[in-house]
Write a protein that holds these residues in place. Structure first.
Motif, PDB file in Angstrom:
ATOM      1  N   ALA A   3       0.826  -1.209   0.000  1.00  0.00           N
ATOM      2  CA  ALA A   3       0.000   0.000   0.000  1.00  0.00           C
ATOM      3  C   ALA A   3       0.861   1.260   0.000  1.00  0.00           C
ATOM      4  O   ALA A   3       0.496   2.271  -0.601  1.00  0.00           O
ATOM      5  CB  ALA A   3      -0.930  -0.012   1.213  1.00  0.00           C
ATOM      6  N   VAL A   4       1.988   1.181   0.664  1.00  0.00           N
ATOM      7  CA  VAL A   4       2.885   2.332   0.716  1.00  0.00           C
ATOM      8  C   VAL A   4       3.351   2.704  -0.692  1.00  0.00           C
ATOM      9  O   VAL A   4       3.480   3.879  -1.036  1.00  0.00           O
ATOM     10  CB  VAL A   4       4.119   2.018   1.609  1.00  0.00           C
ATOM     11  CG1 VAL A   4       5.167   3.122   1.504  1.00  0.00           C
ATOM     12  CG2 VAL A   4       3.697   1.823   3.048  1.00  0.00           C
ATOM     13  N   LEU A   5       3.570   1.690  -1.503  1.00  0.00           N
ATOM     14  CA  LEU A   5       4.087   1.942  -2.854  1.00  0.00           C
ATOM     15  C   LEU A   5       3.043   2.573  -3.767  1.00  0.00           C
ATOM     16  O   LEU A   5       3.374   3.426  -4.583  1.00  0.00           O
ATOM     17  CB  LEU A   5       4.552   0.631  -3.498  1.00  0.00           C
ATOM     18  CG  LEU A   5       5.956   0.127  -3.172  1.00  0.00           C
ATOM     19  CD1 LEU A   5       6.227  -1.130  -3.975  1.00  0.00           C
ATOM     20  CD2 LEU A   5       7.012   1.183  -3.443  1.00  0.00           C
ATOM     21  N   GLY A   6       1.799   2.152  -3.630  1.00  0.00           N
ATOM     22  CA  GLY A   6       0.778   2.634  -4.569  1.00  0.00           C
ATOM     23  C   GLY A   6       1.177   2.243  -5.982  1.00  0.00           C
ATOM     24  O   GLY A   6       1.423   1.068  -6.253  1.00  0.00           O
ATOM     25  N   ASN A  29       7.772 -10.814  -5.472  1.00  0.00           N
ATOM     26  CA  ASN A  29       6.851 -11.913  -5.154  1.00  0.00           C
ATOM     27  C   ASN A  29       6.047 -11.621  -3.912  1.00  0.00           C
ATOM     28  O   ASN A  29       4.830 -11.804  -3.881  1.00  0.00           O
ATOM     29  CB  ASN A  29       7.650 -13.202  -4.891  1.00  0.00           C
ATOM     30  CG  ASN A  29       7.794 -14.018  -6.142  1.00  0.00           C
ATOM     31  OD1 ASN A  29       7.036 -13.820  -7.096  1.00  0.00           O
ATOM     32  ND2 ASN A  29       8.767 -14.905  -6.161  1.00  0.00           N
ATOM     33  N   GLN A  30       6.754 -11.179  -2.892  1.00  0.00           N
ATOM     34  CA  GLN A  30       6.093 -10.859  -1.622  1.00  0.00           C
ATOM     35  C   GLN A  30       5.057  -9.752  -1.795  1.00  0.00           C
ATOM     36  O   GLN A  30       3.999  -9.787  -1.192  1.00  0.00           O
ATOM     37  CB  GLN A  30       7.132 -10.390  -0.598  1.00  0.00           C
ATOM     38  CG  GLN A  30       7.965 -11.501  -0.002  1.00  0.00           C
ATOM     39  CD  GLN A  30       7.155 -12.356   0.951  1.00  0.00           C
ATOM     40  OE1 GLN A  30       6.353 -11.840   1.724  1.00  0.00           O
ATOM     41  NE2 GLN A  30       7.317 -13.662   0.865  1.00  0.00           N
ATOM     42  N   LEU A  31       5.411  -8.767  -2.613  1.00  0.00           N
ATOM     43  CA  LEU A  31       4.509  -7.628  -2.802  1.00  0.00           C
ATOM     44  C   LEU A  31       3.409  -7.948  -3.804  1.00  0.00           C
ATOM     45  O   LEU A  31       2.422  -7.216  -3.904  1.00  0.00           O
ATOM     46  CB  LEU A  31       5.302  -6.406  -3.284  1.00  0.00           C
ATOM     47  CG  LEU A  31       6.290  -5.785  -2.289  1.00  0.00           C
ATOM     48  CD1 LEU A  31       7.125  -4.708  -2.975  1.00  0.00           C
ATOM     49  CD2 LEU A  31       5.549  -5.185  -1.097  1.00  0.00           C
ATOM     50  N   GLY A  32       3.596  -9.007  -4.574  1.00  0.00           N
ATOM     51  CA  GLY A  32       2.613  -9.351  -5.609  1.00  0.00           C
ATOM     52  C   GLY A  32       2.626  -8.369  -6.762  1.00  0.00           C
ATOM     53  O   GLY A  32       1.582  -8.075  -7.354  1.00  0.00           O
ATOM     54  N   ILE A  33       3.784  -7.833  -7.080  1.00  0.00           N
ATOM     55  CA  ILE A  33       3.905  -6.940  -8.241  1.00  0.00           C
ATOM     56  C   ILE A  33       5.018  -7.465  -9.156  1.00  0.00           C
ATOM     57  O   ILE A  33       5.853  -8.256  -8.733  1.00  0.00           O
ATOM     58  CB  ILE A  33       4.181  -5.465  -7.810  1.00  0.00           C
ATOM     59  CG1 ILE A  33       5.510  -5.336  -7.064  1.00  0.00           C
ATOM     60  CG2 ILE A  33       3.033  -4.938  -6.957  1.00  0.00           C
ATOM     61  CD1 ILE A  33       5.846  -3.896  -6.648  1.00  0.00           C
ATOM     62  N   PRO A  78       3.115  -0.167 -10.394  1.00  0.00           N
ATOM     63  CA  PRO A  78       4.261  -0.523  -9.559  1.00  0.00           C
ATOM     64  C   PRO A  78       5.025  -1.755 -10.069  1.00  0.00           C
ATOM     65  O   PRO A  78       4.416  -2.722 -10.508  1.00  0.00           O
ATOM     66  CB  PRO A  78       3.597  -0.858  -8.219  1.00  0.00           C
ATOM     67  CG  PRO A  78       2.259  -1.410  -8.595  1.00  0.00           C
ATOM     68  CD  PRO A  78       1.857  -0.670  -9.833  1.00  0.00           C
ATOM     69  N   ARG A  79       6.320  -1.657  -9.983  1.00  0.00           N
ATOM     70  CA  ARG A  79       7.185  -2.784 -10.294  1.00  0.00           C
ATOM     71  C   ARG A  79       8.354  -2.758  -9.324  1.00  0.00           C
ATOM     72  O   ARG A  79       8.704  -1.697  -8.812  1.00  0.00           O
ATOM     73  CB  ARG A  79       7.807  -2.628 -11.685  1.00  0.00           C
ATOM     74  CG  ARG A  79       6.887  -2.826 -12.833  1.00  0.00           C
ATOM     75  CD  ARG A  79       7.719  -2.813 -14.106  1.00  0.00           C
ATOM     76  NE  ARG A  79       6.903  -3.151 -15.239  1.00  0.00           N
ATOM     77  CZ  ARG A  79       6.767  -2.385 -16.321  1.00  0.00           C
ATOM     78  NH1 ARG A  79       7.416  -1.254 -16.427  1.00  0.00           N
ATOM     79  NH2 ARG A  79       5.995  -2.770 -17.307  1.00  0.00           N
ATOM     80  N   VAL A  80       8.973  -3.901  -9.150  1.00  0.00           N
ATOM     81  CA  VAL A  80      10.291  -3.912  -8.529  1.00  0.00           C
ATOM     82  C   VAL A  80      11.295  -3.936  -9.674  1.00  0.00           C
ATOM     83  O   VAL A  80      11.235  -4.796 -10.542  1.00  0.00           O
ATOM     84  CB  VAL A  80      10.494  -5.123  -7.600  1.00  0.00           C
ATOM     85  CG1 VAL A  80      11.933  -5.145  -7.072  1.00  0.00           C
ATOM     86  CG2 VAL A  80       9.504  -5.074  -6.436  1.00  0.00           C
ATOM     87  N   VAL A  81      12.174  -2.942  -9.690  1.00  0.00           N
ATOM     88  CA  VAL A  81      13.133  -2.814 -10.779  1.00  0.00           C
ATOM     89  C   VAL A  81      14.546  -2.997 -10.227  1.00  0.00           C
ATOM     90  O   VAL A  81      14.998  -2.212  -9.388  1.00  0.00           O
ATOM     91  CB  VAL A  81      13.030  -1.424 -11.460  1.00  0.00           C
ATOM     92  CG1 VAL A  81      14.013  -1.327 -12.627  1.00  0.00           C
ATOM     93  CG2 VAL A  81      11.599  -1.150 -11.933  1.00  0.00           C
ATOM     94  N   ALA A 169      10.785  -4.117   5.384  1.00  0.00           N
ATOM     95  CA  ALA A 169      10.670  -3.308   6.611  1.00  0.00           C
ATOM     96  C   ALA A 169      11.136  -1.877   6.352  1.00  0.00           C
ATOM     97  O   ALA A 169      10.597  -0.925   6.935  1.00  0.00           O
ATOM     98  CB  ALA A 169      11.498  -3.941   7.730  1.00  0.00           C
ATOM     99  N   ALA A 170      12.118  -1.728   5.476  1.00  0.00           N
ATOM    100  CA  ALA A 170      12.654  -0.387   5.225  1.00  0.00           C
ATOM    101  C   ALA A 170      11.643   0.513   4.522  1.00  0.00           C
ATOM    102  O   ALA A 170      11.643   1.725   4.731  1.00  0.00           O
ATOM    103  CB  ALA A 170      13.936  -0.494   4.385  1.00  0.00           C
ATOM    104  N   ILE A 171      10.771  -0.088   3.706  1.00  0.00           N
ATOM    105  CA  ILE A 171       9.897   0.770   2.899  1.00  0.00           C
ATOM    106  C   ILE A 171       8.593   1.152   3.613  1.00  0.00           C
ATOM    107  O   ILE A 171       7.869   2.012   3.138  1.00  0.00           O
ATOM    108  CB  ILE A 171       9.587   0.162   1.507  1.00  0.00           C
ATOM    109  CG1 ILE A 171       8.759  -1.121   1.615  1.00  0.00           C
ATOM    110  CG2 ILE A 171      10.863  -0.085   0.748  1.00  0.00           C
ATOM    111  CD1 ILE A 171       8.438  -1.725   0.246  1.00  0.00           C
ATOM    112  N   VAL A 172       8.300   0.505   4.732  1.00  0.00           N
ATOM    113  CA  VAL A 172       7.042   0.888   5.409  1.00  0.00           C
ATOM    114  C   VAL A 172       7.252   1.971   6.474  1.00  0.00           C
ATOM    115  O   VAL A 172       8.353   2.276   6.833  1.00  0.00           O
ATOM    116  CB  VAL A 172       6.301  -0.309   6.028  1.00  0.00           C
ATOM    117  CG1 VAL A 172       5.769  -1.224   4.943  1.00  0.00           C
ATOM    118  CG2 VAL A 172       7.178  -1.043   7.007  1.00  0.00           C
TER     119      VAL A 172
END
Ligand code: SKM
Length: 172
Positions: A3-6, A29-33, A78-81, A169-172
């Motif tokens: 949710a933080v990422l939007g 994977n964890q974020l589902g993106i 959103p993506r993880v790049v 943990a760092a991103i929340v």
């Protein structure tokens, strides 16, 4: 964390061997993106390996292609790049990255990096007389720039699951 990422991206930066690709894939994977790796995408569109690109066209051409590919991949988050080790060093790319979302520097010390990259022989920048020294020189010149990332997570040999938790943990 999701949710933080939007619609923003989570962009991993740092030197080769820091774990950007392996950790990034698991974080996505964890974020589902979706996960994308800029080096892999460059190899896909050019139908050449990074080593072949360096050899055939030189580093400057590789950097030009890298800049274009990353700009495109950053759109549509959103993506993880996971970025190539030199990507964030380019000022324009850095600006694009920072606008597109959260940047995370996976920071590792020389011995951790060396231990990982010396097991593979696919890094054109390290084809030098003294590759460990070259890696150290890259650290010294690039670390002040990676430090411009929004967040820093120390990459250690603590197992991938722990690293993934620390990034989340760092991103929340
Ligand atoms: O993008 C590749 C390429 O080998 C260059 C590089 C660098 O400049 O640190 C790192 C790799 O990810």
């Amino acid at each position: 964390a999701r949710a933080v990422l939007g619609t923003r991206n989570l962009v991993l930066v740092g030197l080769m061997g820091a774990g950007k690709s392996s950790i990034g894939r698991l974080v996505a994977n964890q974020l589902g993106i979706p996960f994308v790796d800029t080096d892999i995408e460059i190899e896909r569109v050019s139908r050449m390996t990074i080593a072949e690109l360096f050899e055939a066209y030189g580093e400057a051409e590789f950097r030009a292609l890298e800049t274009r590919v990353i700009k495109r991949l950053l759109k549509g988050g959103p993506r993880v790049v996971s970025t190539g080790g030199g990507a964030f060093i380019n000022e324009r790319t850095r600006r694009h990255v920072k606008r597109s979302g959260l940047s995370v520097w996976l920071k590792a010390d020389l011995d951790v990096l060396w231990d990982r990259v010396s097991k593979r022989d696919t890094r054109p920048l390290l084809k030098t007389e003294n590759p460990k020294q070259t890696l150290e020189n890259l650290m010294n010149s690039r670390y002040p720039i990676y430090a411009e990332a929004d967040l820093t997570v120390l990459s250690r040999d603590v197992g991938k699951d722990v690293m993934v938790k620390e990034v989340l943990a760092a991103i929340v």
